[in-house]
Write an enzyme that holds these catalytic residues in place. Structure first.
Site, PDB file in Angstrom:
ATOM      1  N   ALA A  17      42.541  44.360  29.005  1.00  0.00           N
ATOM      2  CA  ALA A  17      41.087  44.586  28.920  1.00  0.00           C
ATOM      3  C   ALA A  17      40.552  44.221  27.544  1.00  0.00           C
ATOM      4  CB  ALA A  17      40.787  46.052  29.236  1.00  0.00           C
ATOM      5  N   ALA A  18      41.125  43.182  26.930  1.00  0.00           N
ATOM      6  CA  ALA A  18      40.742  42.851  25.553  1.00  0.00           C
ATOM      7  C   ALA A  18      39.707  41.744  25.451  1.00  0.00           C
ATOM      8  CB  ALA A  18      41.984  42.452  24.754  1.00  0.00           C
ATOM      9  N   ARG A  23      32.127  33.484  29.955  1.00  0.00           N
ATOM     10  CA  ARG A  23      31.326  32.989  31.078  1.00  0.00           C
ATOM     11  C   ARG A  23      30.316  34.021  31.580  1.00  0.00           C
ATOM     12  NH1 ARG A  23      35.863  30.544  34.997  1.00  0.00           N
ATOM     13  NH2 ARG A  23      37.164  32.015  33.830  1.00  0.00           N
ATOM     14  N   THR A  91      46.973  35.720  27.588  1.00  0.00           N
ATOM     15  CA  THR A  91      47.458  36.890  28.317  1.00  0.00           C
ATOM     16  C   THR A  91      48.873  37.283  27.901  1.00  0.00           C
ATOM     17  OG1 THR A  91      48.087  35.368  30.096  1.00  0.00           O
ATOM     18  CG2 THR A  91      45.986  36.541  30.325  1.00  0.00           C
ATOM     19  N   GLY A 155      44.794  29.710  38.447  1.00  0.00           N
ATOM     20  CA  GLY A 155      46.147  29.183  38.333  1.00  0.00           C
ATOM     21  C   GLY A 155      46.769  29.012  39.711  1.00  0.00           C
ATOM     22  N   ASN A 185      47.185  32.451  41.818  1.00  0.00           N
ATOM     23  CA  ASN A 185      47.684  33.648  41.151  1.00  0.00           C
ATOM     24  C   ASN A 185      46.532  34.630  40.961  1.00  0.00           C
ATOM     25  OD1 ASN A 185      48.951  35.505  39.429  1.00  0.00           O
ATOM     26  ND2 ASN A 185      48.470  34.267  37.609  1.00  0.00           N
ATOM     27  N   ALA A 397      -2.558  73.302  39.981  1.00  0.00           N
ATOM     28  CA  ALA A 397      -2.630  71.912  39.529  1.00  0.00           C
ATOM     29  C   ALA A 397      -2.910  71.844  38.031  1.00  0.00           C
ATOM     30  CB  ALA A 397      -3.728  71.179  40.293  1.00  0.00           C
TER      31      ALA A 397
END
Length: 483
Positions: A17-18, A23, A91, A155, A185, A397
């Site tokens: 999660a780094a 994009r 990764t 991939g 993948n 009111a």
């Protein structure tokens, strides 16, 4: 899943999660973008926890403190362990950031991507079981794959002539024939932990990106004589990663459509126009409740049986009883509504507002951190903040609880069977006793005794009332009605 852990190695989970996610065209780290009201990383970490791993390790980088906080919304600090990837070098480098904590673990390591939010615990359990059972002895690595009609950007899984795994080729490094492969993948793996980190030492960055790919590890393991298995999954949506805002919107529509269908078919909820309702997956709605078009219900909201929610309303983290009517264009957040209540139109409840059974809040009324007693009413143009209001009390009111003195908030307490006249200002802190009445336009700066009529600015007592006077008659010369 517990049977898998008893028969095999300890299960650890590592979530990547780094990354920033270029994009997404955003200054916000990709895993912090929200799906179904929660950060993407929360979806993944919650799913991982369903497998009851010994530890969940999270690799953080961009906006690491914010990612850490998002994860800790789901877990305590003892269950989640955070490691920092100081530079985003791929990764493989991300996994290697956890080497000191994991390299010597005699465990199975499930590696997940923090931007794949739809993955289900059942699928991950199947992956781990396939990994442990491969050829009767288990694999060094098992890769979760799926076939896509358009695999662009992913991939590719290259198999040998016997159909066994050979290698993973990234899109930018694939040749013309490899780009025609439709099995991709999914970025989710089960590894023998020790073998993973031994193979990571051999990974090179001689590719078009100059990065260290985790995807090189399976081929290295295979070349070293270890078994690499493939676990092909059939649901492409479930393993879809979020790479851009269009994909995020697609998954949002998918989750919402499934949620609305489930509520209609399994729980007996009516949607006048299912296409225009937005309902979080965690919301619970009872039988014979009717949801009108353009309604948004979020978070941990619970709605009982036989309710009606009209158009333009947004409800978040609120508990609603049975037989409640929410009229058009209301905003209700972090509140509680009892049975047989009416809200709106155009009402605002927030800050742990509570409406007890049979109470009513009308148009342009705001409750903030206020309890409205059973059978009590505030029907028009009123602000009630930091207040406790008893049973069968009528708020006229234009009434305001003046709860802020410029520095501090103060409370207002109104008893049972009270009648607050129109345009009354209650300057907190102030108490109004049971059966009291305020005349129209009163400015109440001092406590009002029970069964007492007060009028004026500042309000002063006019006379003591019989309980019959305060509950059935108007004060002479004053309009205490709500309008």
């Amino acid at each position: 899943m517990s049977d898998v852990q008893e028969e095999h190695k300890t299960l650890d989970v590592l979530i990547l999660a780094a990354g920033l996610g270029t994009r997404m065209r955003s200054g916000l780290a990709k895993v912090l973008h929200r799906l179904d009201g929660r950060p993407l990383i929360n979806h993944v970490s919650r799913t991982a926890s369903a497998l009851a791993p010994e530890k969940i390790y999270v690799v953080i980088g961009h906006q690491g403190n914010d990612v850490r906080s998002a994860v800790l919304e789901e877990f305590d600090s003892e269950q989640a362990v955070f490691v920092e990837q100081k530079e985003q070098l791929g990764t493989g480098d991300a996994v290697n950031a956890a080497r000191e904590l994991l390299a010597d673990r005699d465990s199975t390591l499930l590696v997940l991507s923090g931007d794949v939010p739809m993955i289900r615990p059942e699928t991950l359990a199947g992956l781990v079981q396939h990994h442990h059972g491969h050829r009767g002895k288990g694999a060094a690595c098992t890769i979760l794959t799926v076939k896509l009609k358009d695999p662009t950007g992913y991939g590719r899984i290259v198999r040998d002539r016997e159909g066994l795994f050979e290698k993973i080729v990234e899109q930018k490094d694939a040749d013309e024939n490899e780009r025609k492969i439709v099995e991709i993948n999914a970025g989710i793996y089960a590894f023998d932990t020790k073998k993973l980190f031994a193979a990571l030492e051999k990974v090179q960055n001689n590719n078009s990106q100059g990065e260290y790919y985790l995807t090189d590890v399976p081929a290295l393991l295979r070349e070293g004589g270890d078994d690499v298995a493939v676990f092909q999954h059939l649901d492409a949506y479930e393993v879809e990663g979020i790479n851009n805002r269009a994909q995020l919107a697609d998954l949002e529509r998918l989750i919402n459509g499934r949620t609305v269908s489930r509520l209609m078919l399994d729980y007996g909820v009516t949607f006048i126009d299912p296409r225009t309702a937005y309902i979080s997956e965690s919301v619970r709605i009872g039988r014979d409740t009717v949801i009108y078009p353009n309604v948004r219900i979020e978070g941990e909201t619970e709605i009982g049986d036989g309710c009606t929610i009209h158009s333009g309303t947004r409800i978040s983290n609120t508990r609603i009883g049975h037989g409640v009517e929410i009229r058009d264009n209301c905003l209700i957040i972090d509140s509680e509504i009892g049975n047989s209540c009416t809200v709106g139109p155009m009402a605002h409840l927030r800050g742990h507002a509570v409406m007890q059974n049979g109470s009513k809040v009308g148009n342009f009324v705001e409750l903030k951190k206020t309890t409205l007693g059973s059978g009590s009413k505030a029907s028009h143009l009123t602000y009630l903040g930091d207040a406790t209001i008893g049973d069968k009390t009528n708020i006229g009111a234009g009434t305001i609880t003046c709860n802020y003195d410029g520095k501090n908030k103060h409370e207002t307490h109104i008893g049972d069977n009270v009648r607050i006249g129109s345009d009354t200002m209650l300057v907190a802190p102030v108490d109004v006793g049971d059966g009291a009445v305020t005349g129209a336009g009163s400015v109440v700066t001092k406590n009002v005794d029970a069964d007492t009529l007060v009028v004026g600015a500042p309000a002063r007592p006019i006379k003591k009332l019989n309980r019959e006077d305060s509950t059935t008659k108007e004060p002479e010369g004053q309009n205490a009605k709500s309008g």
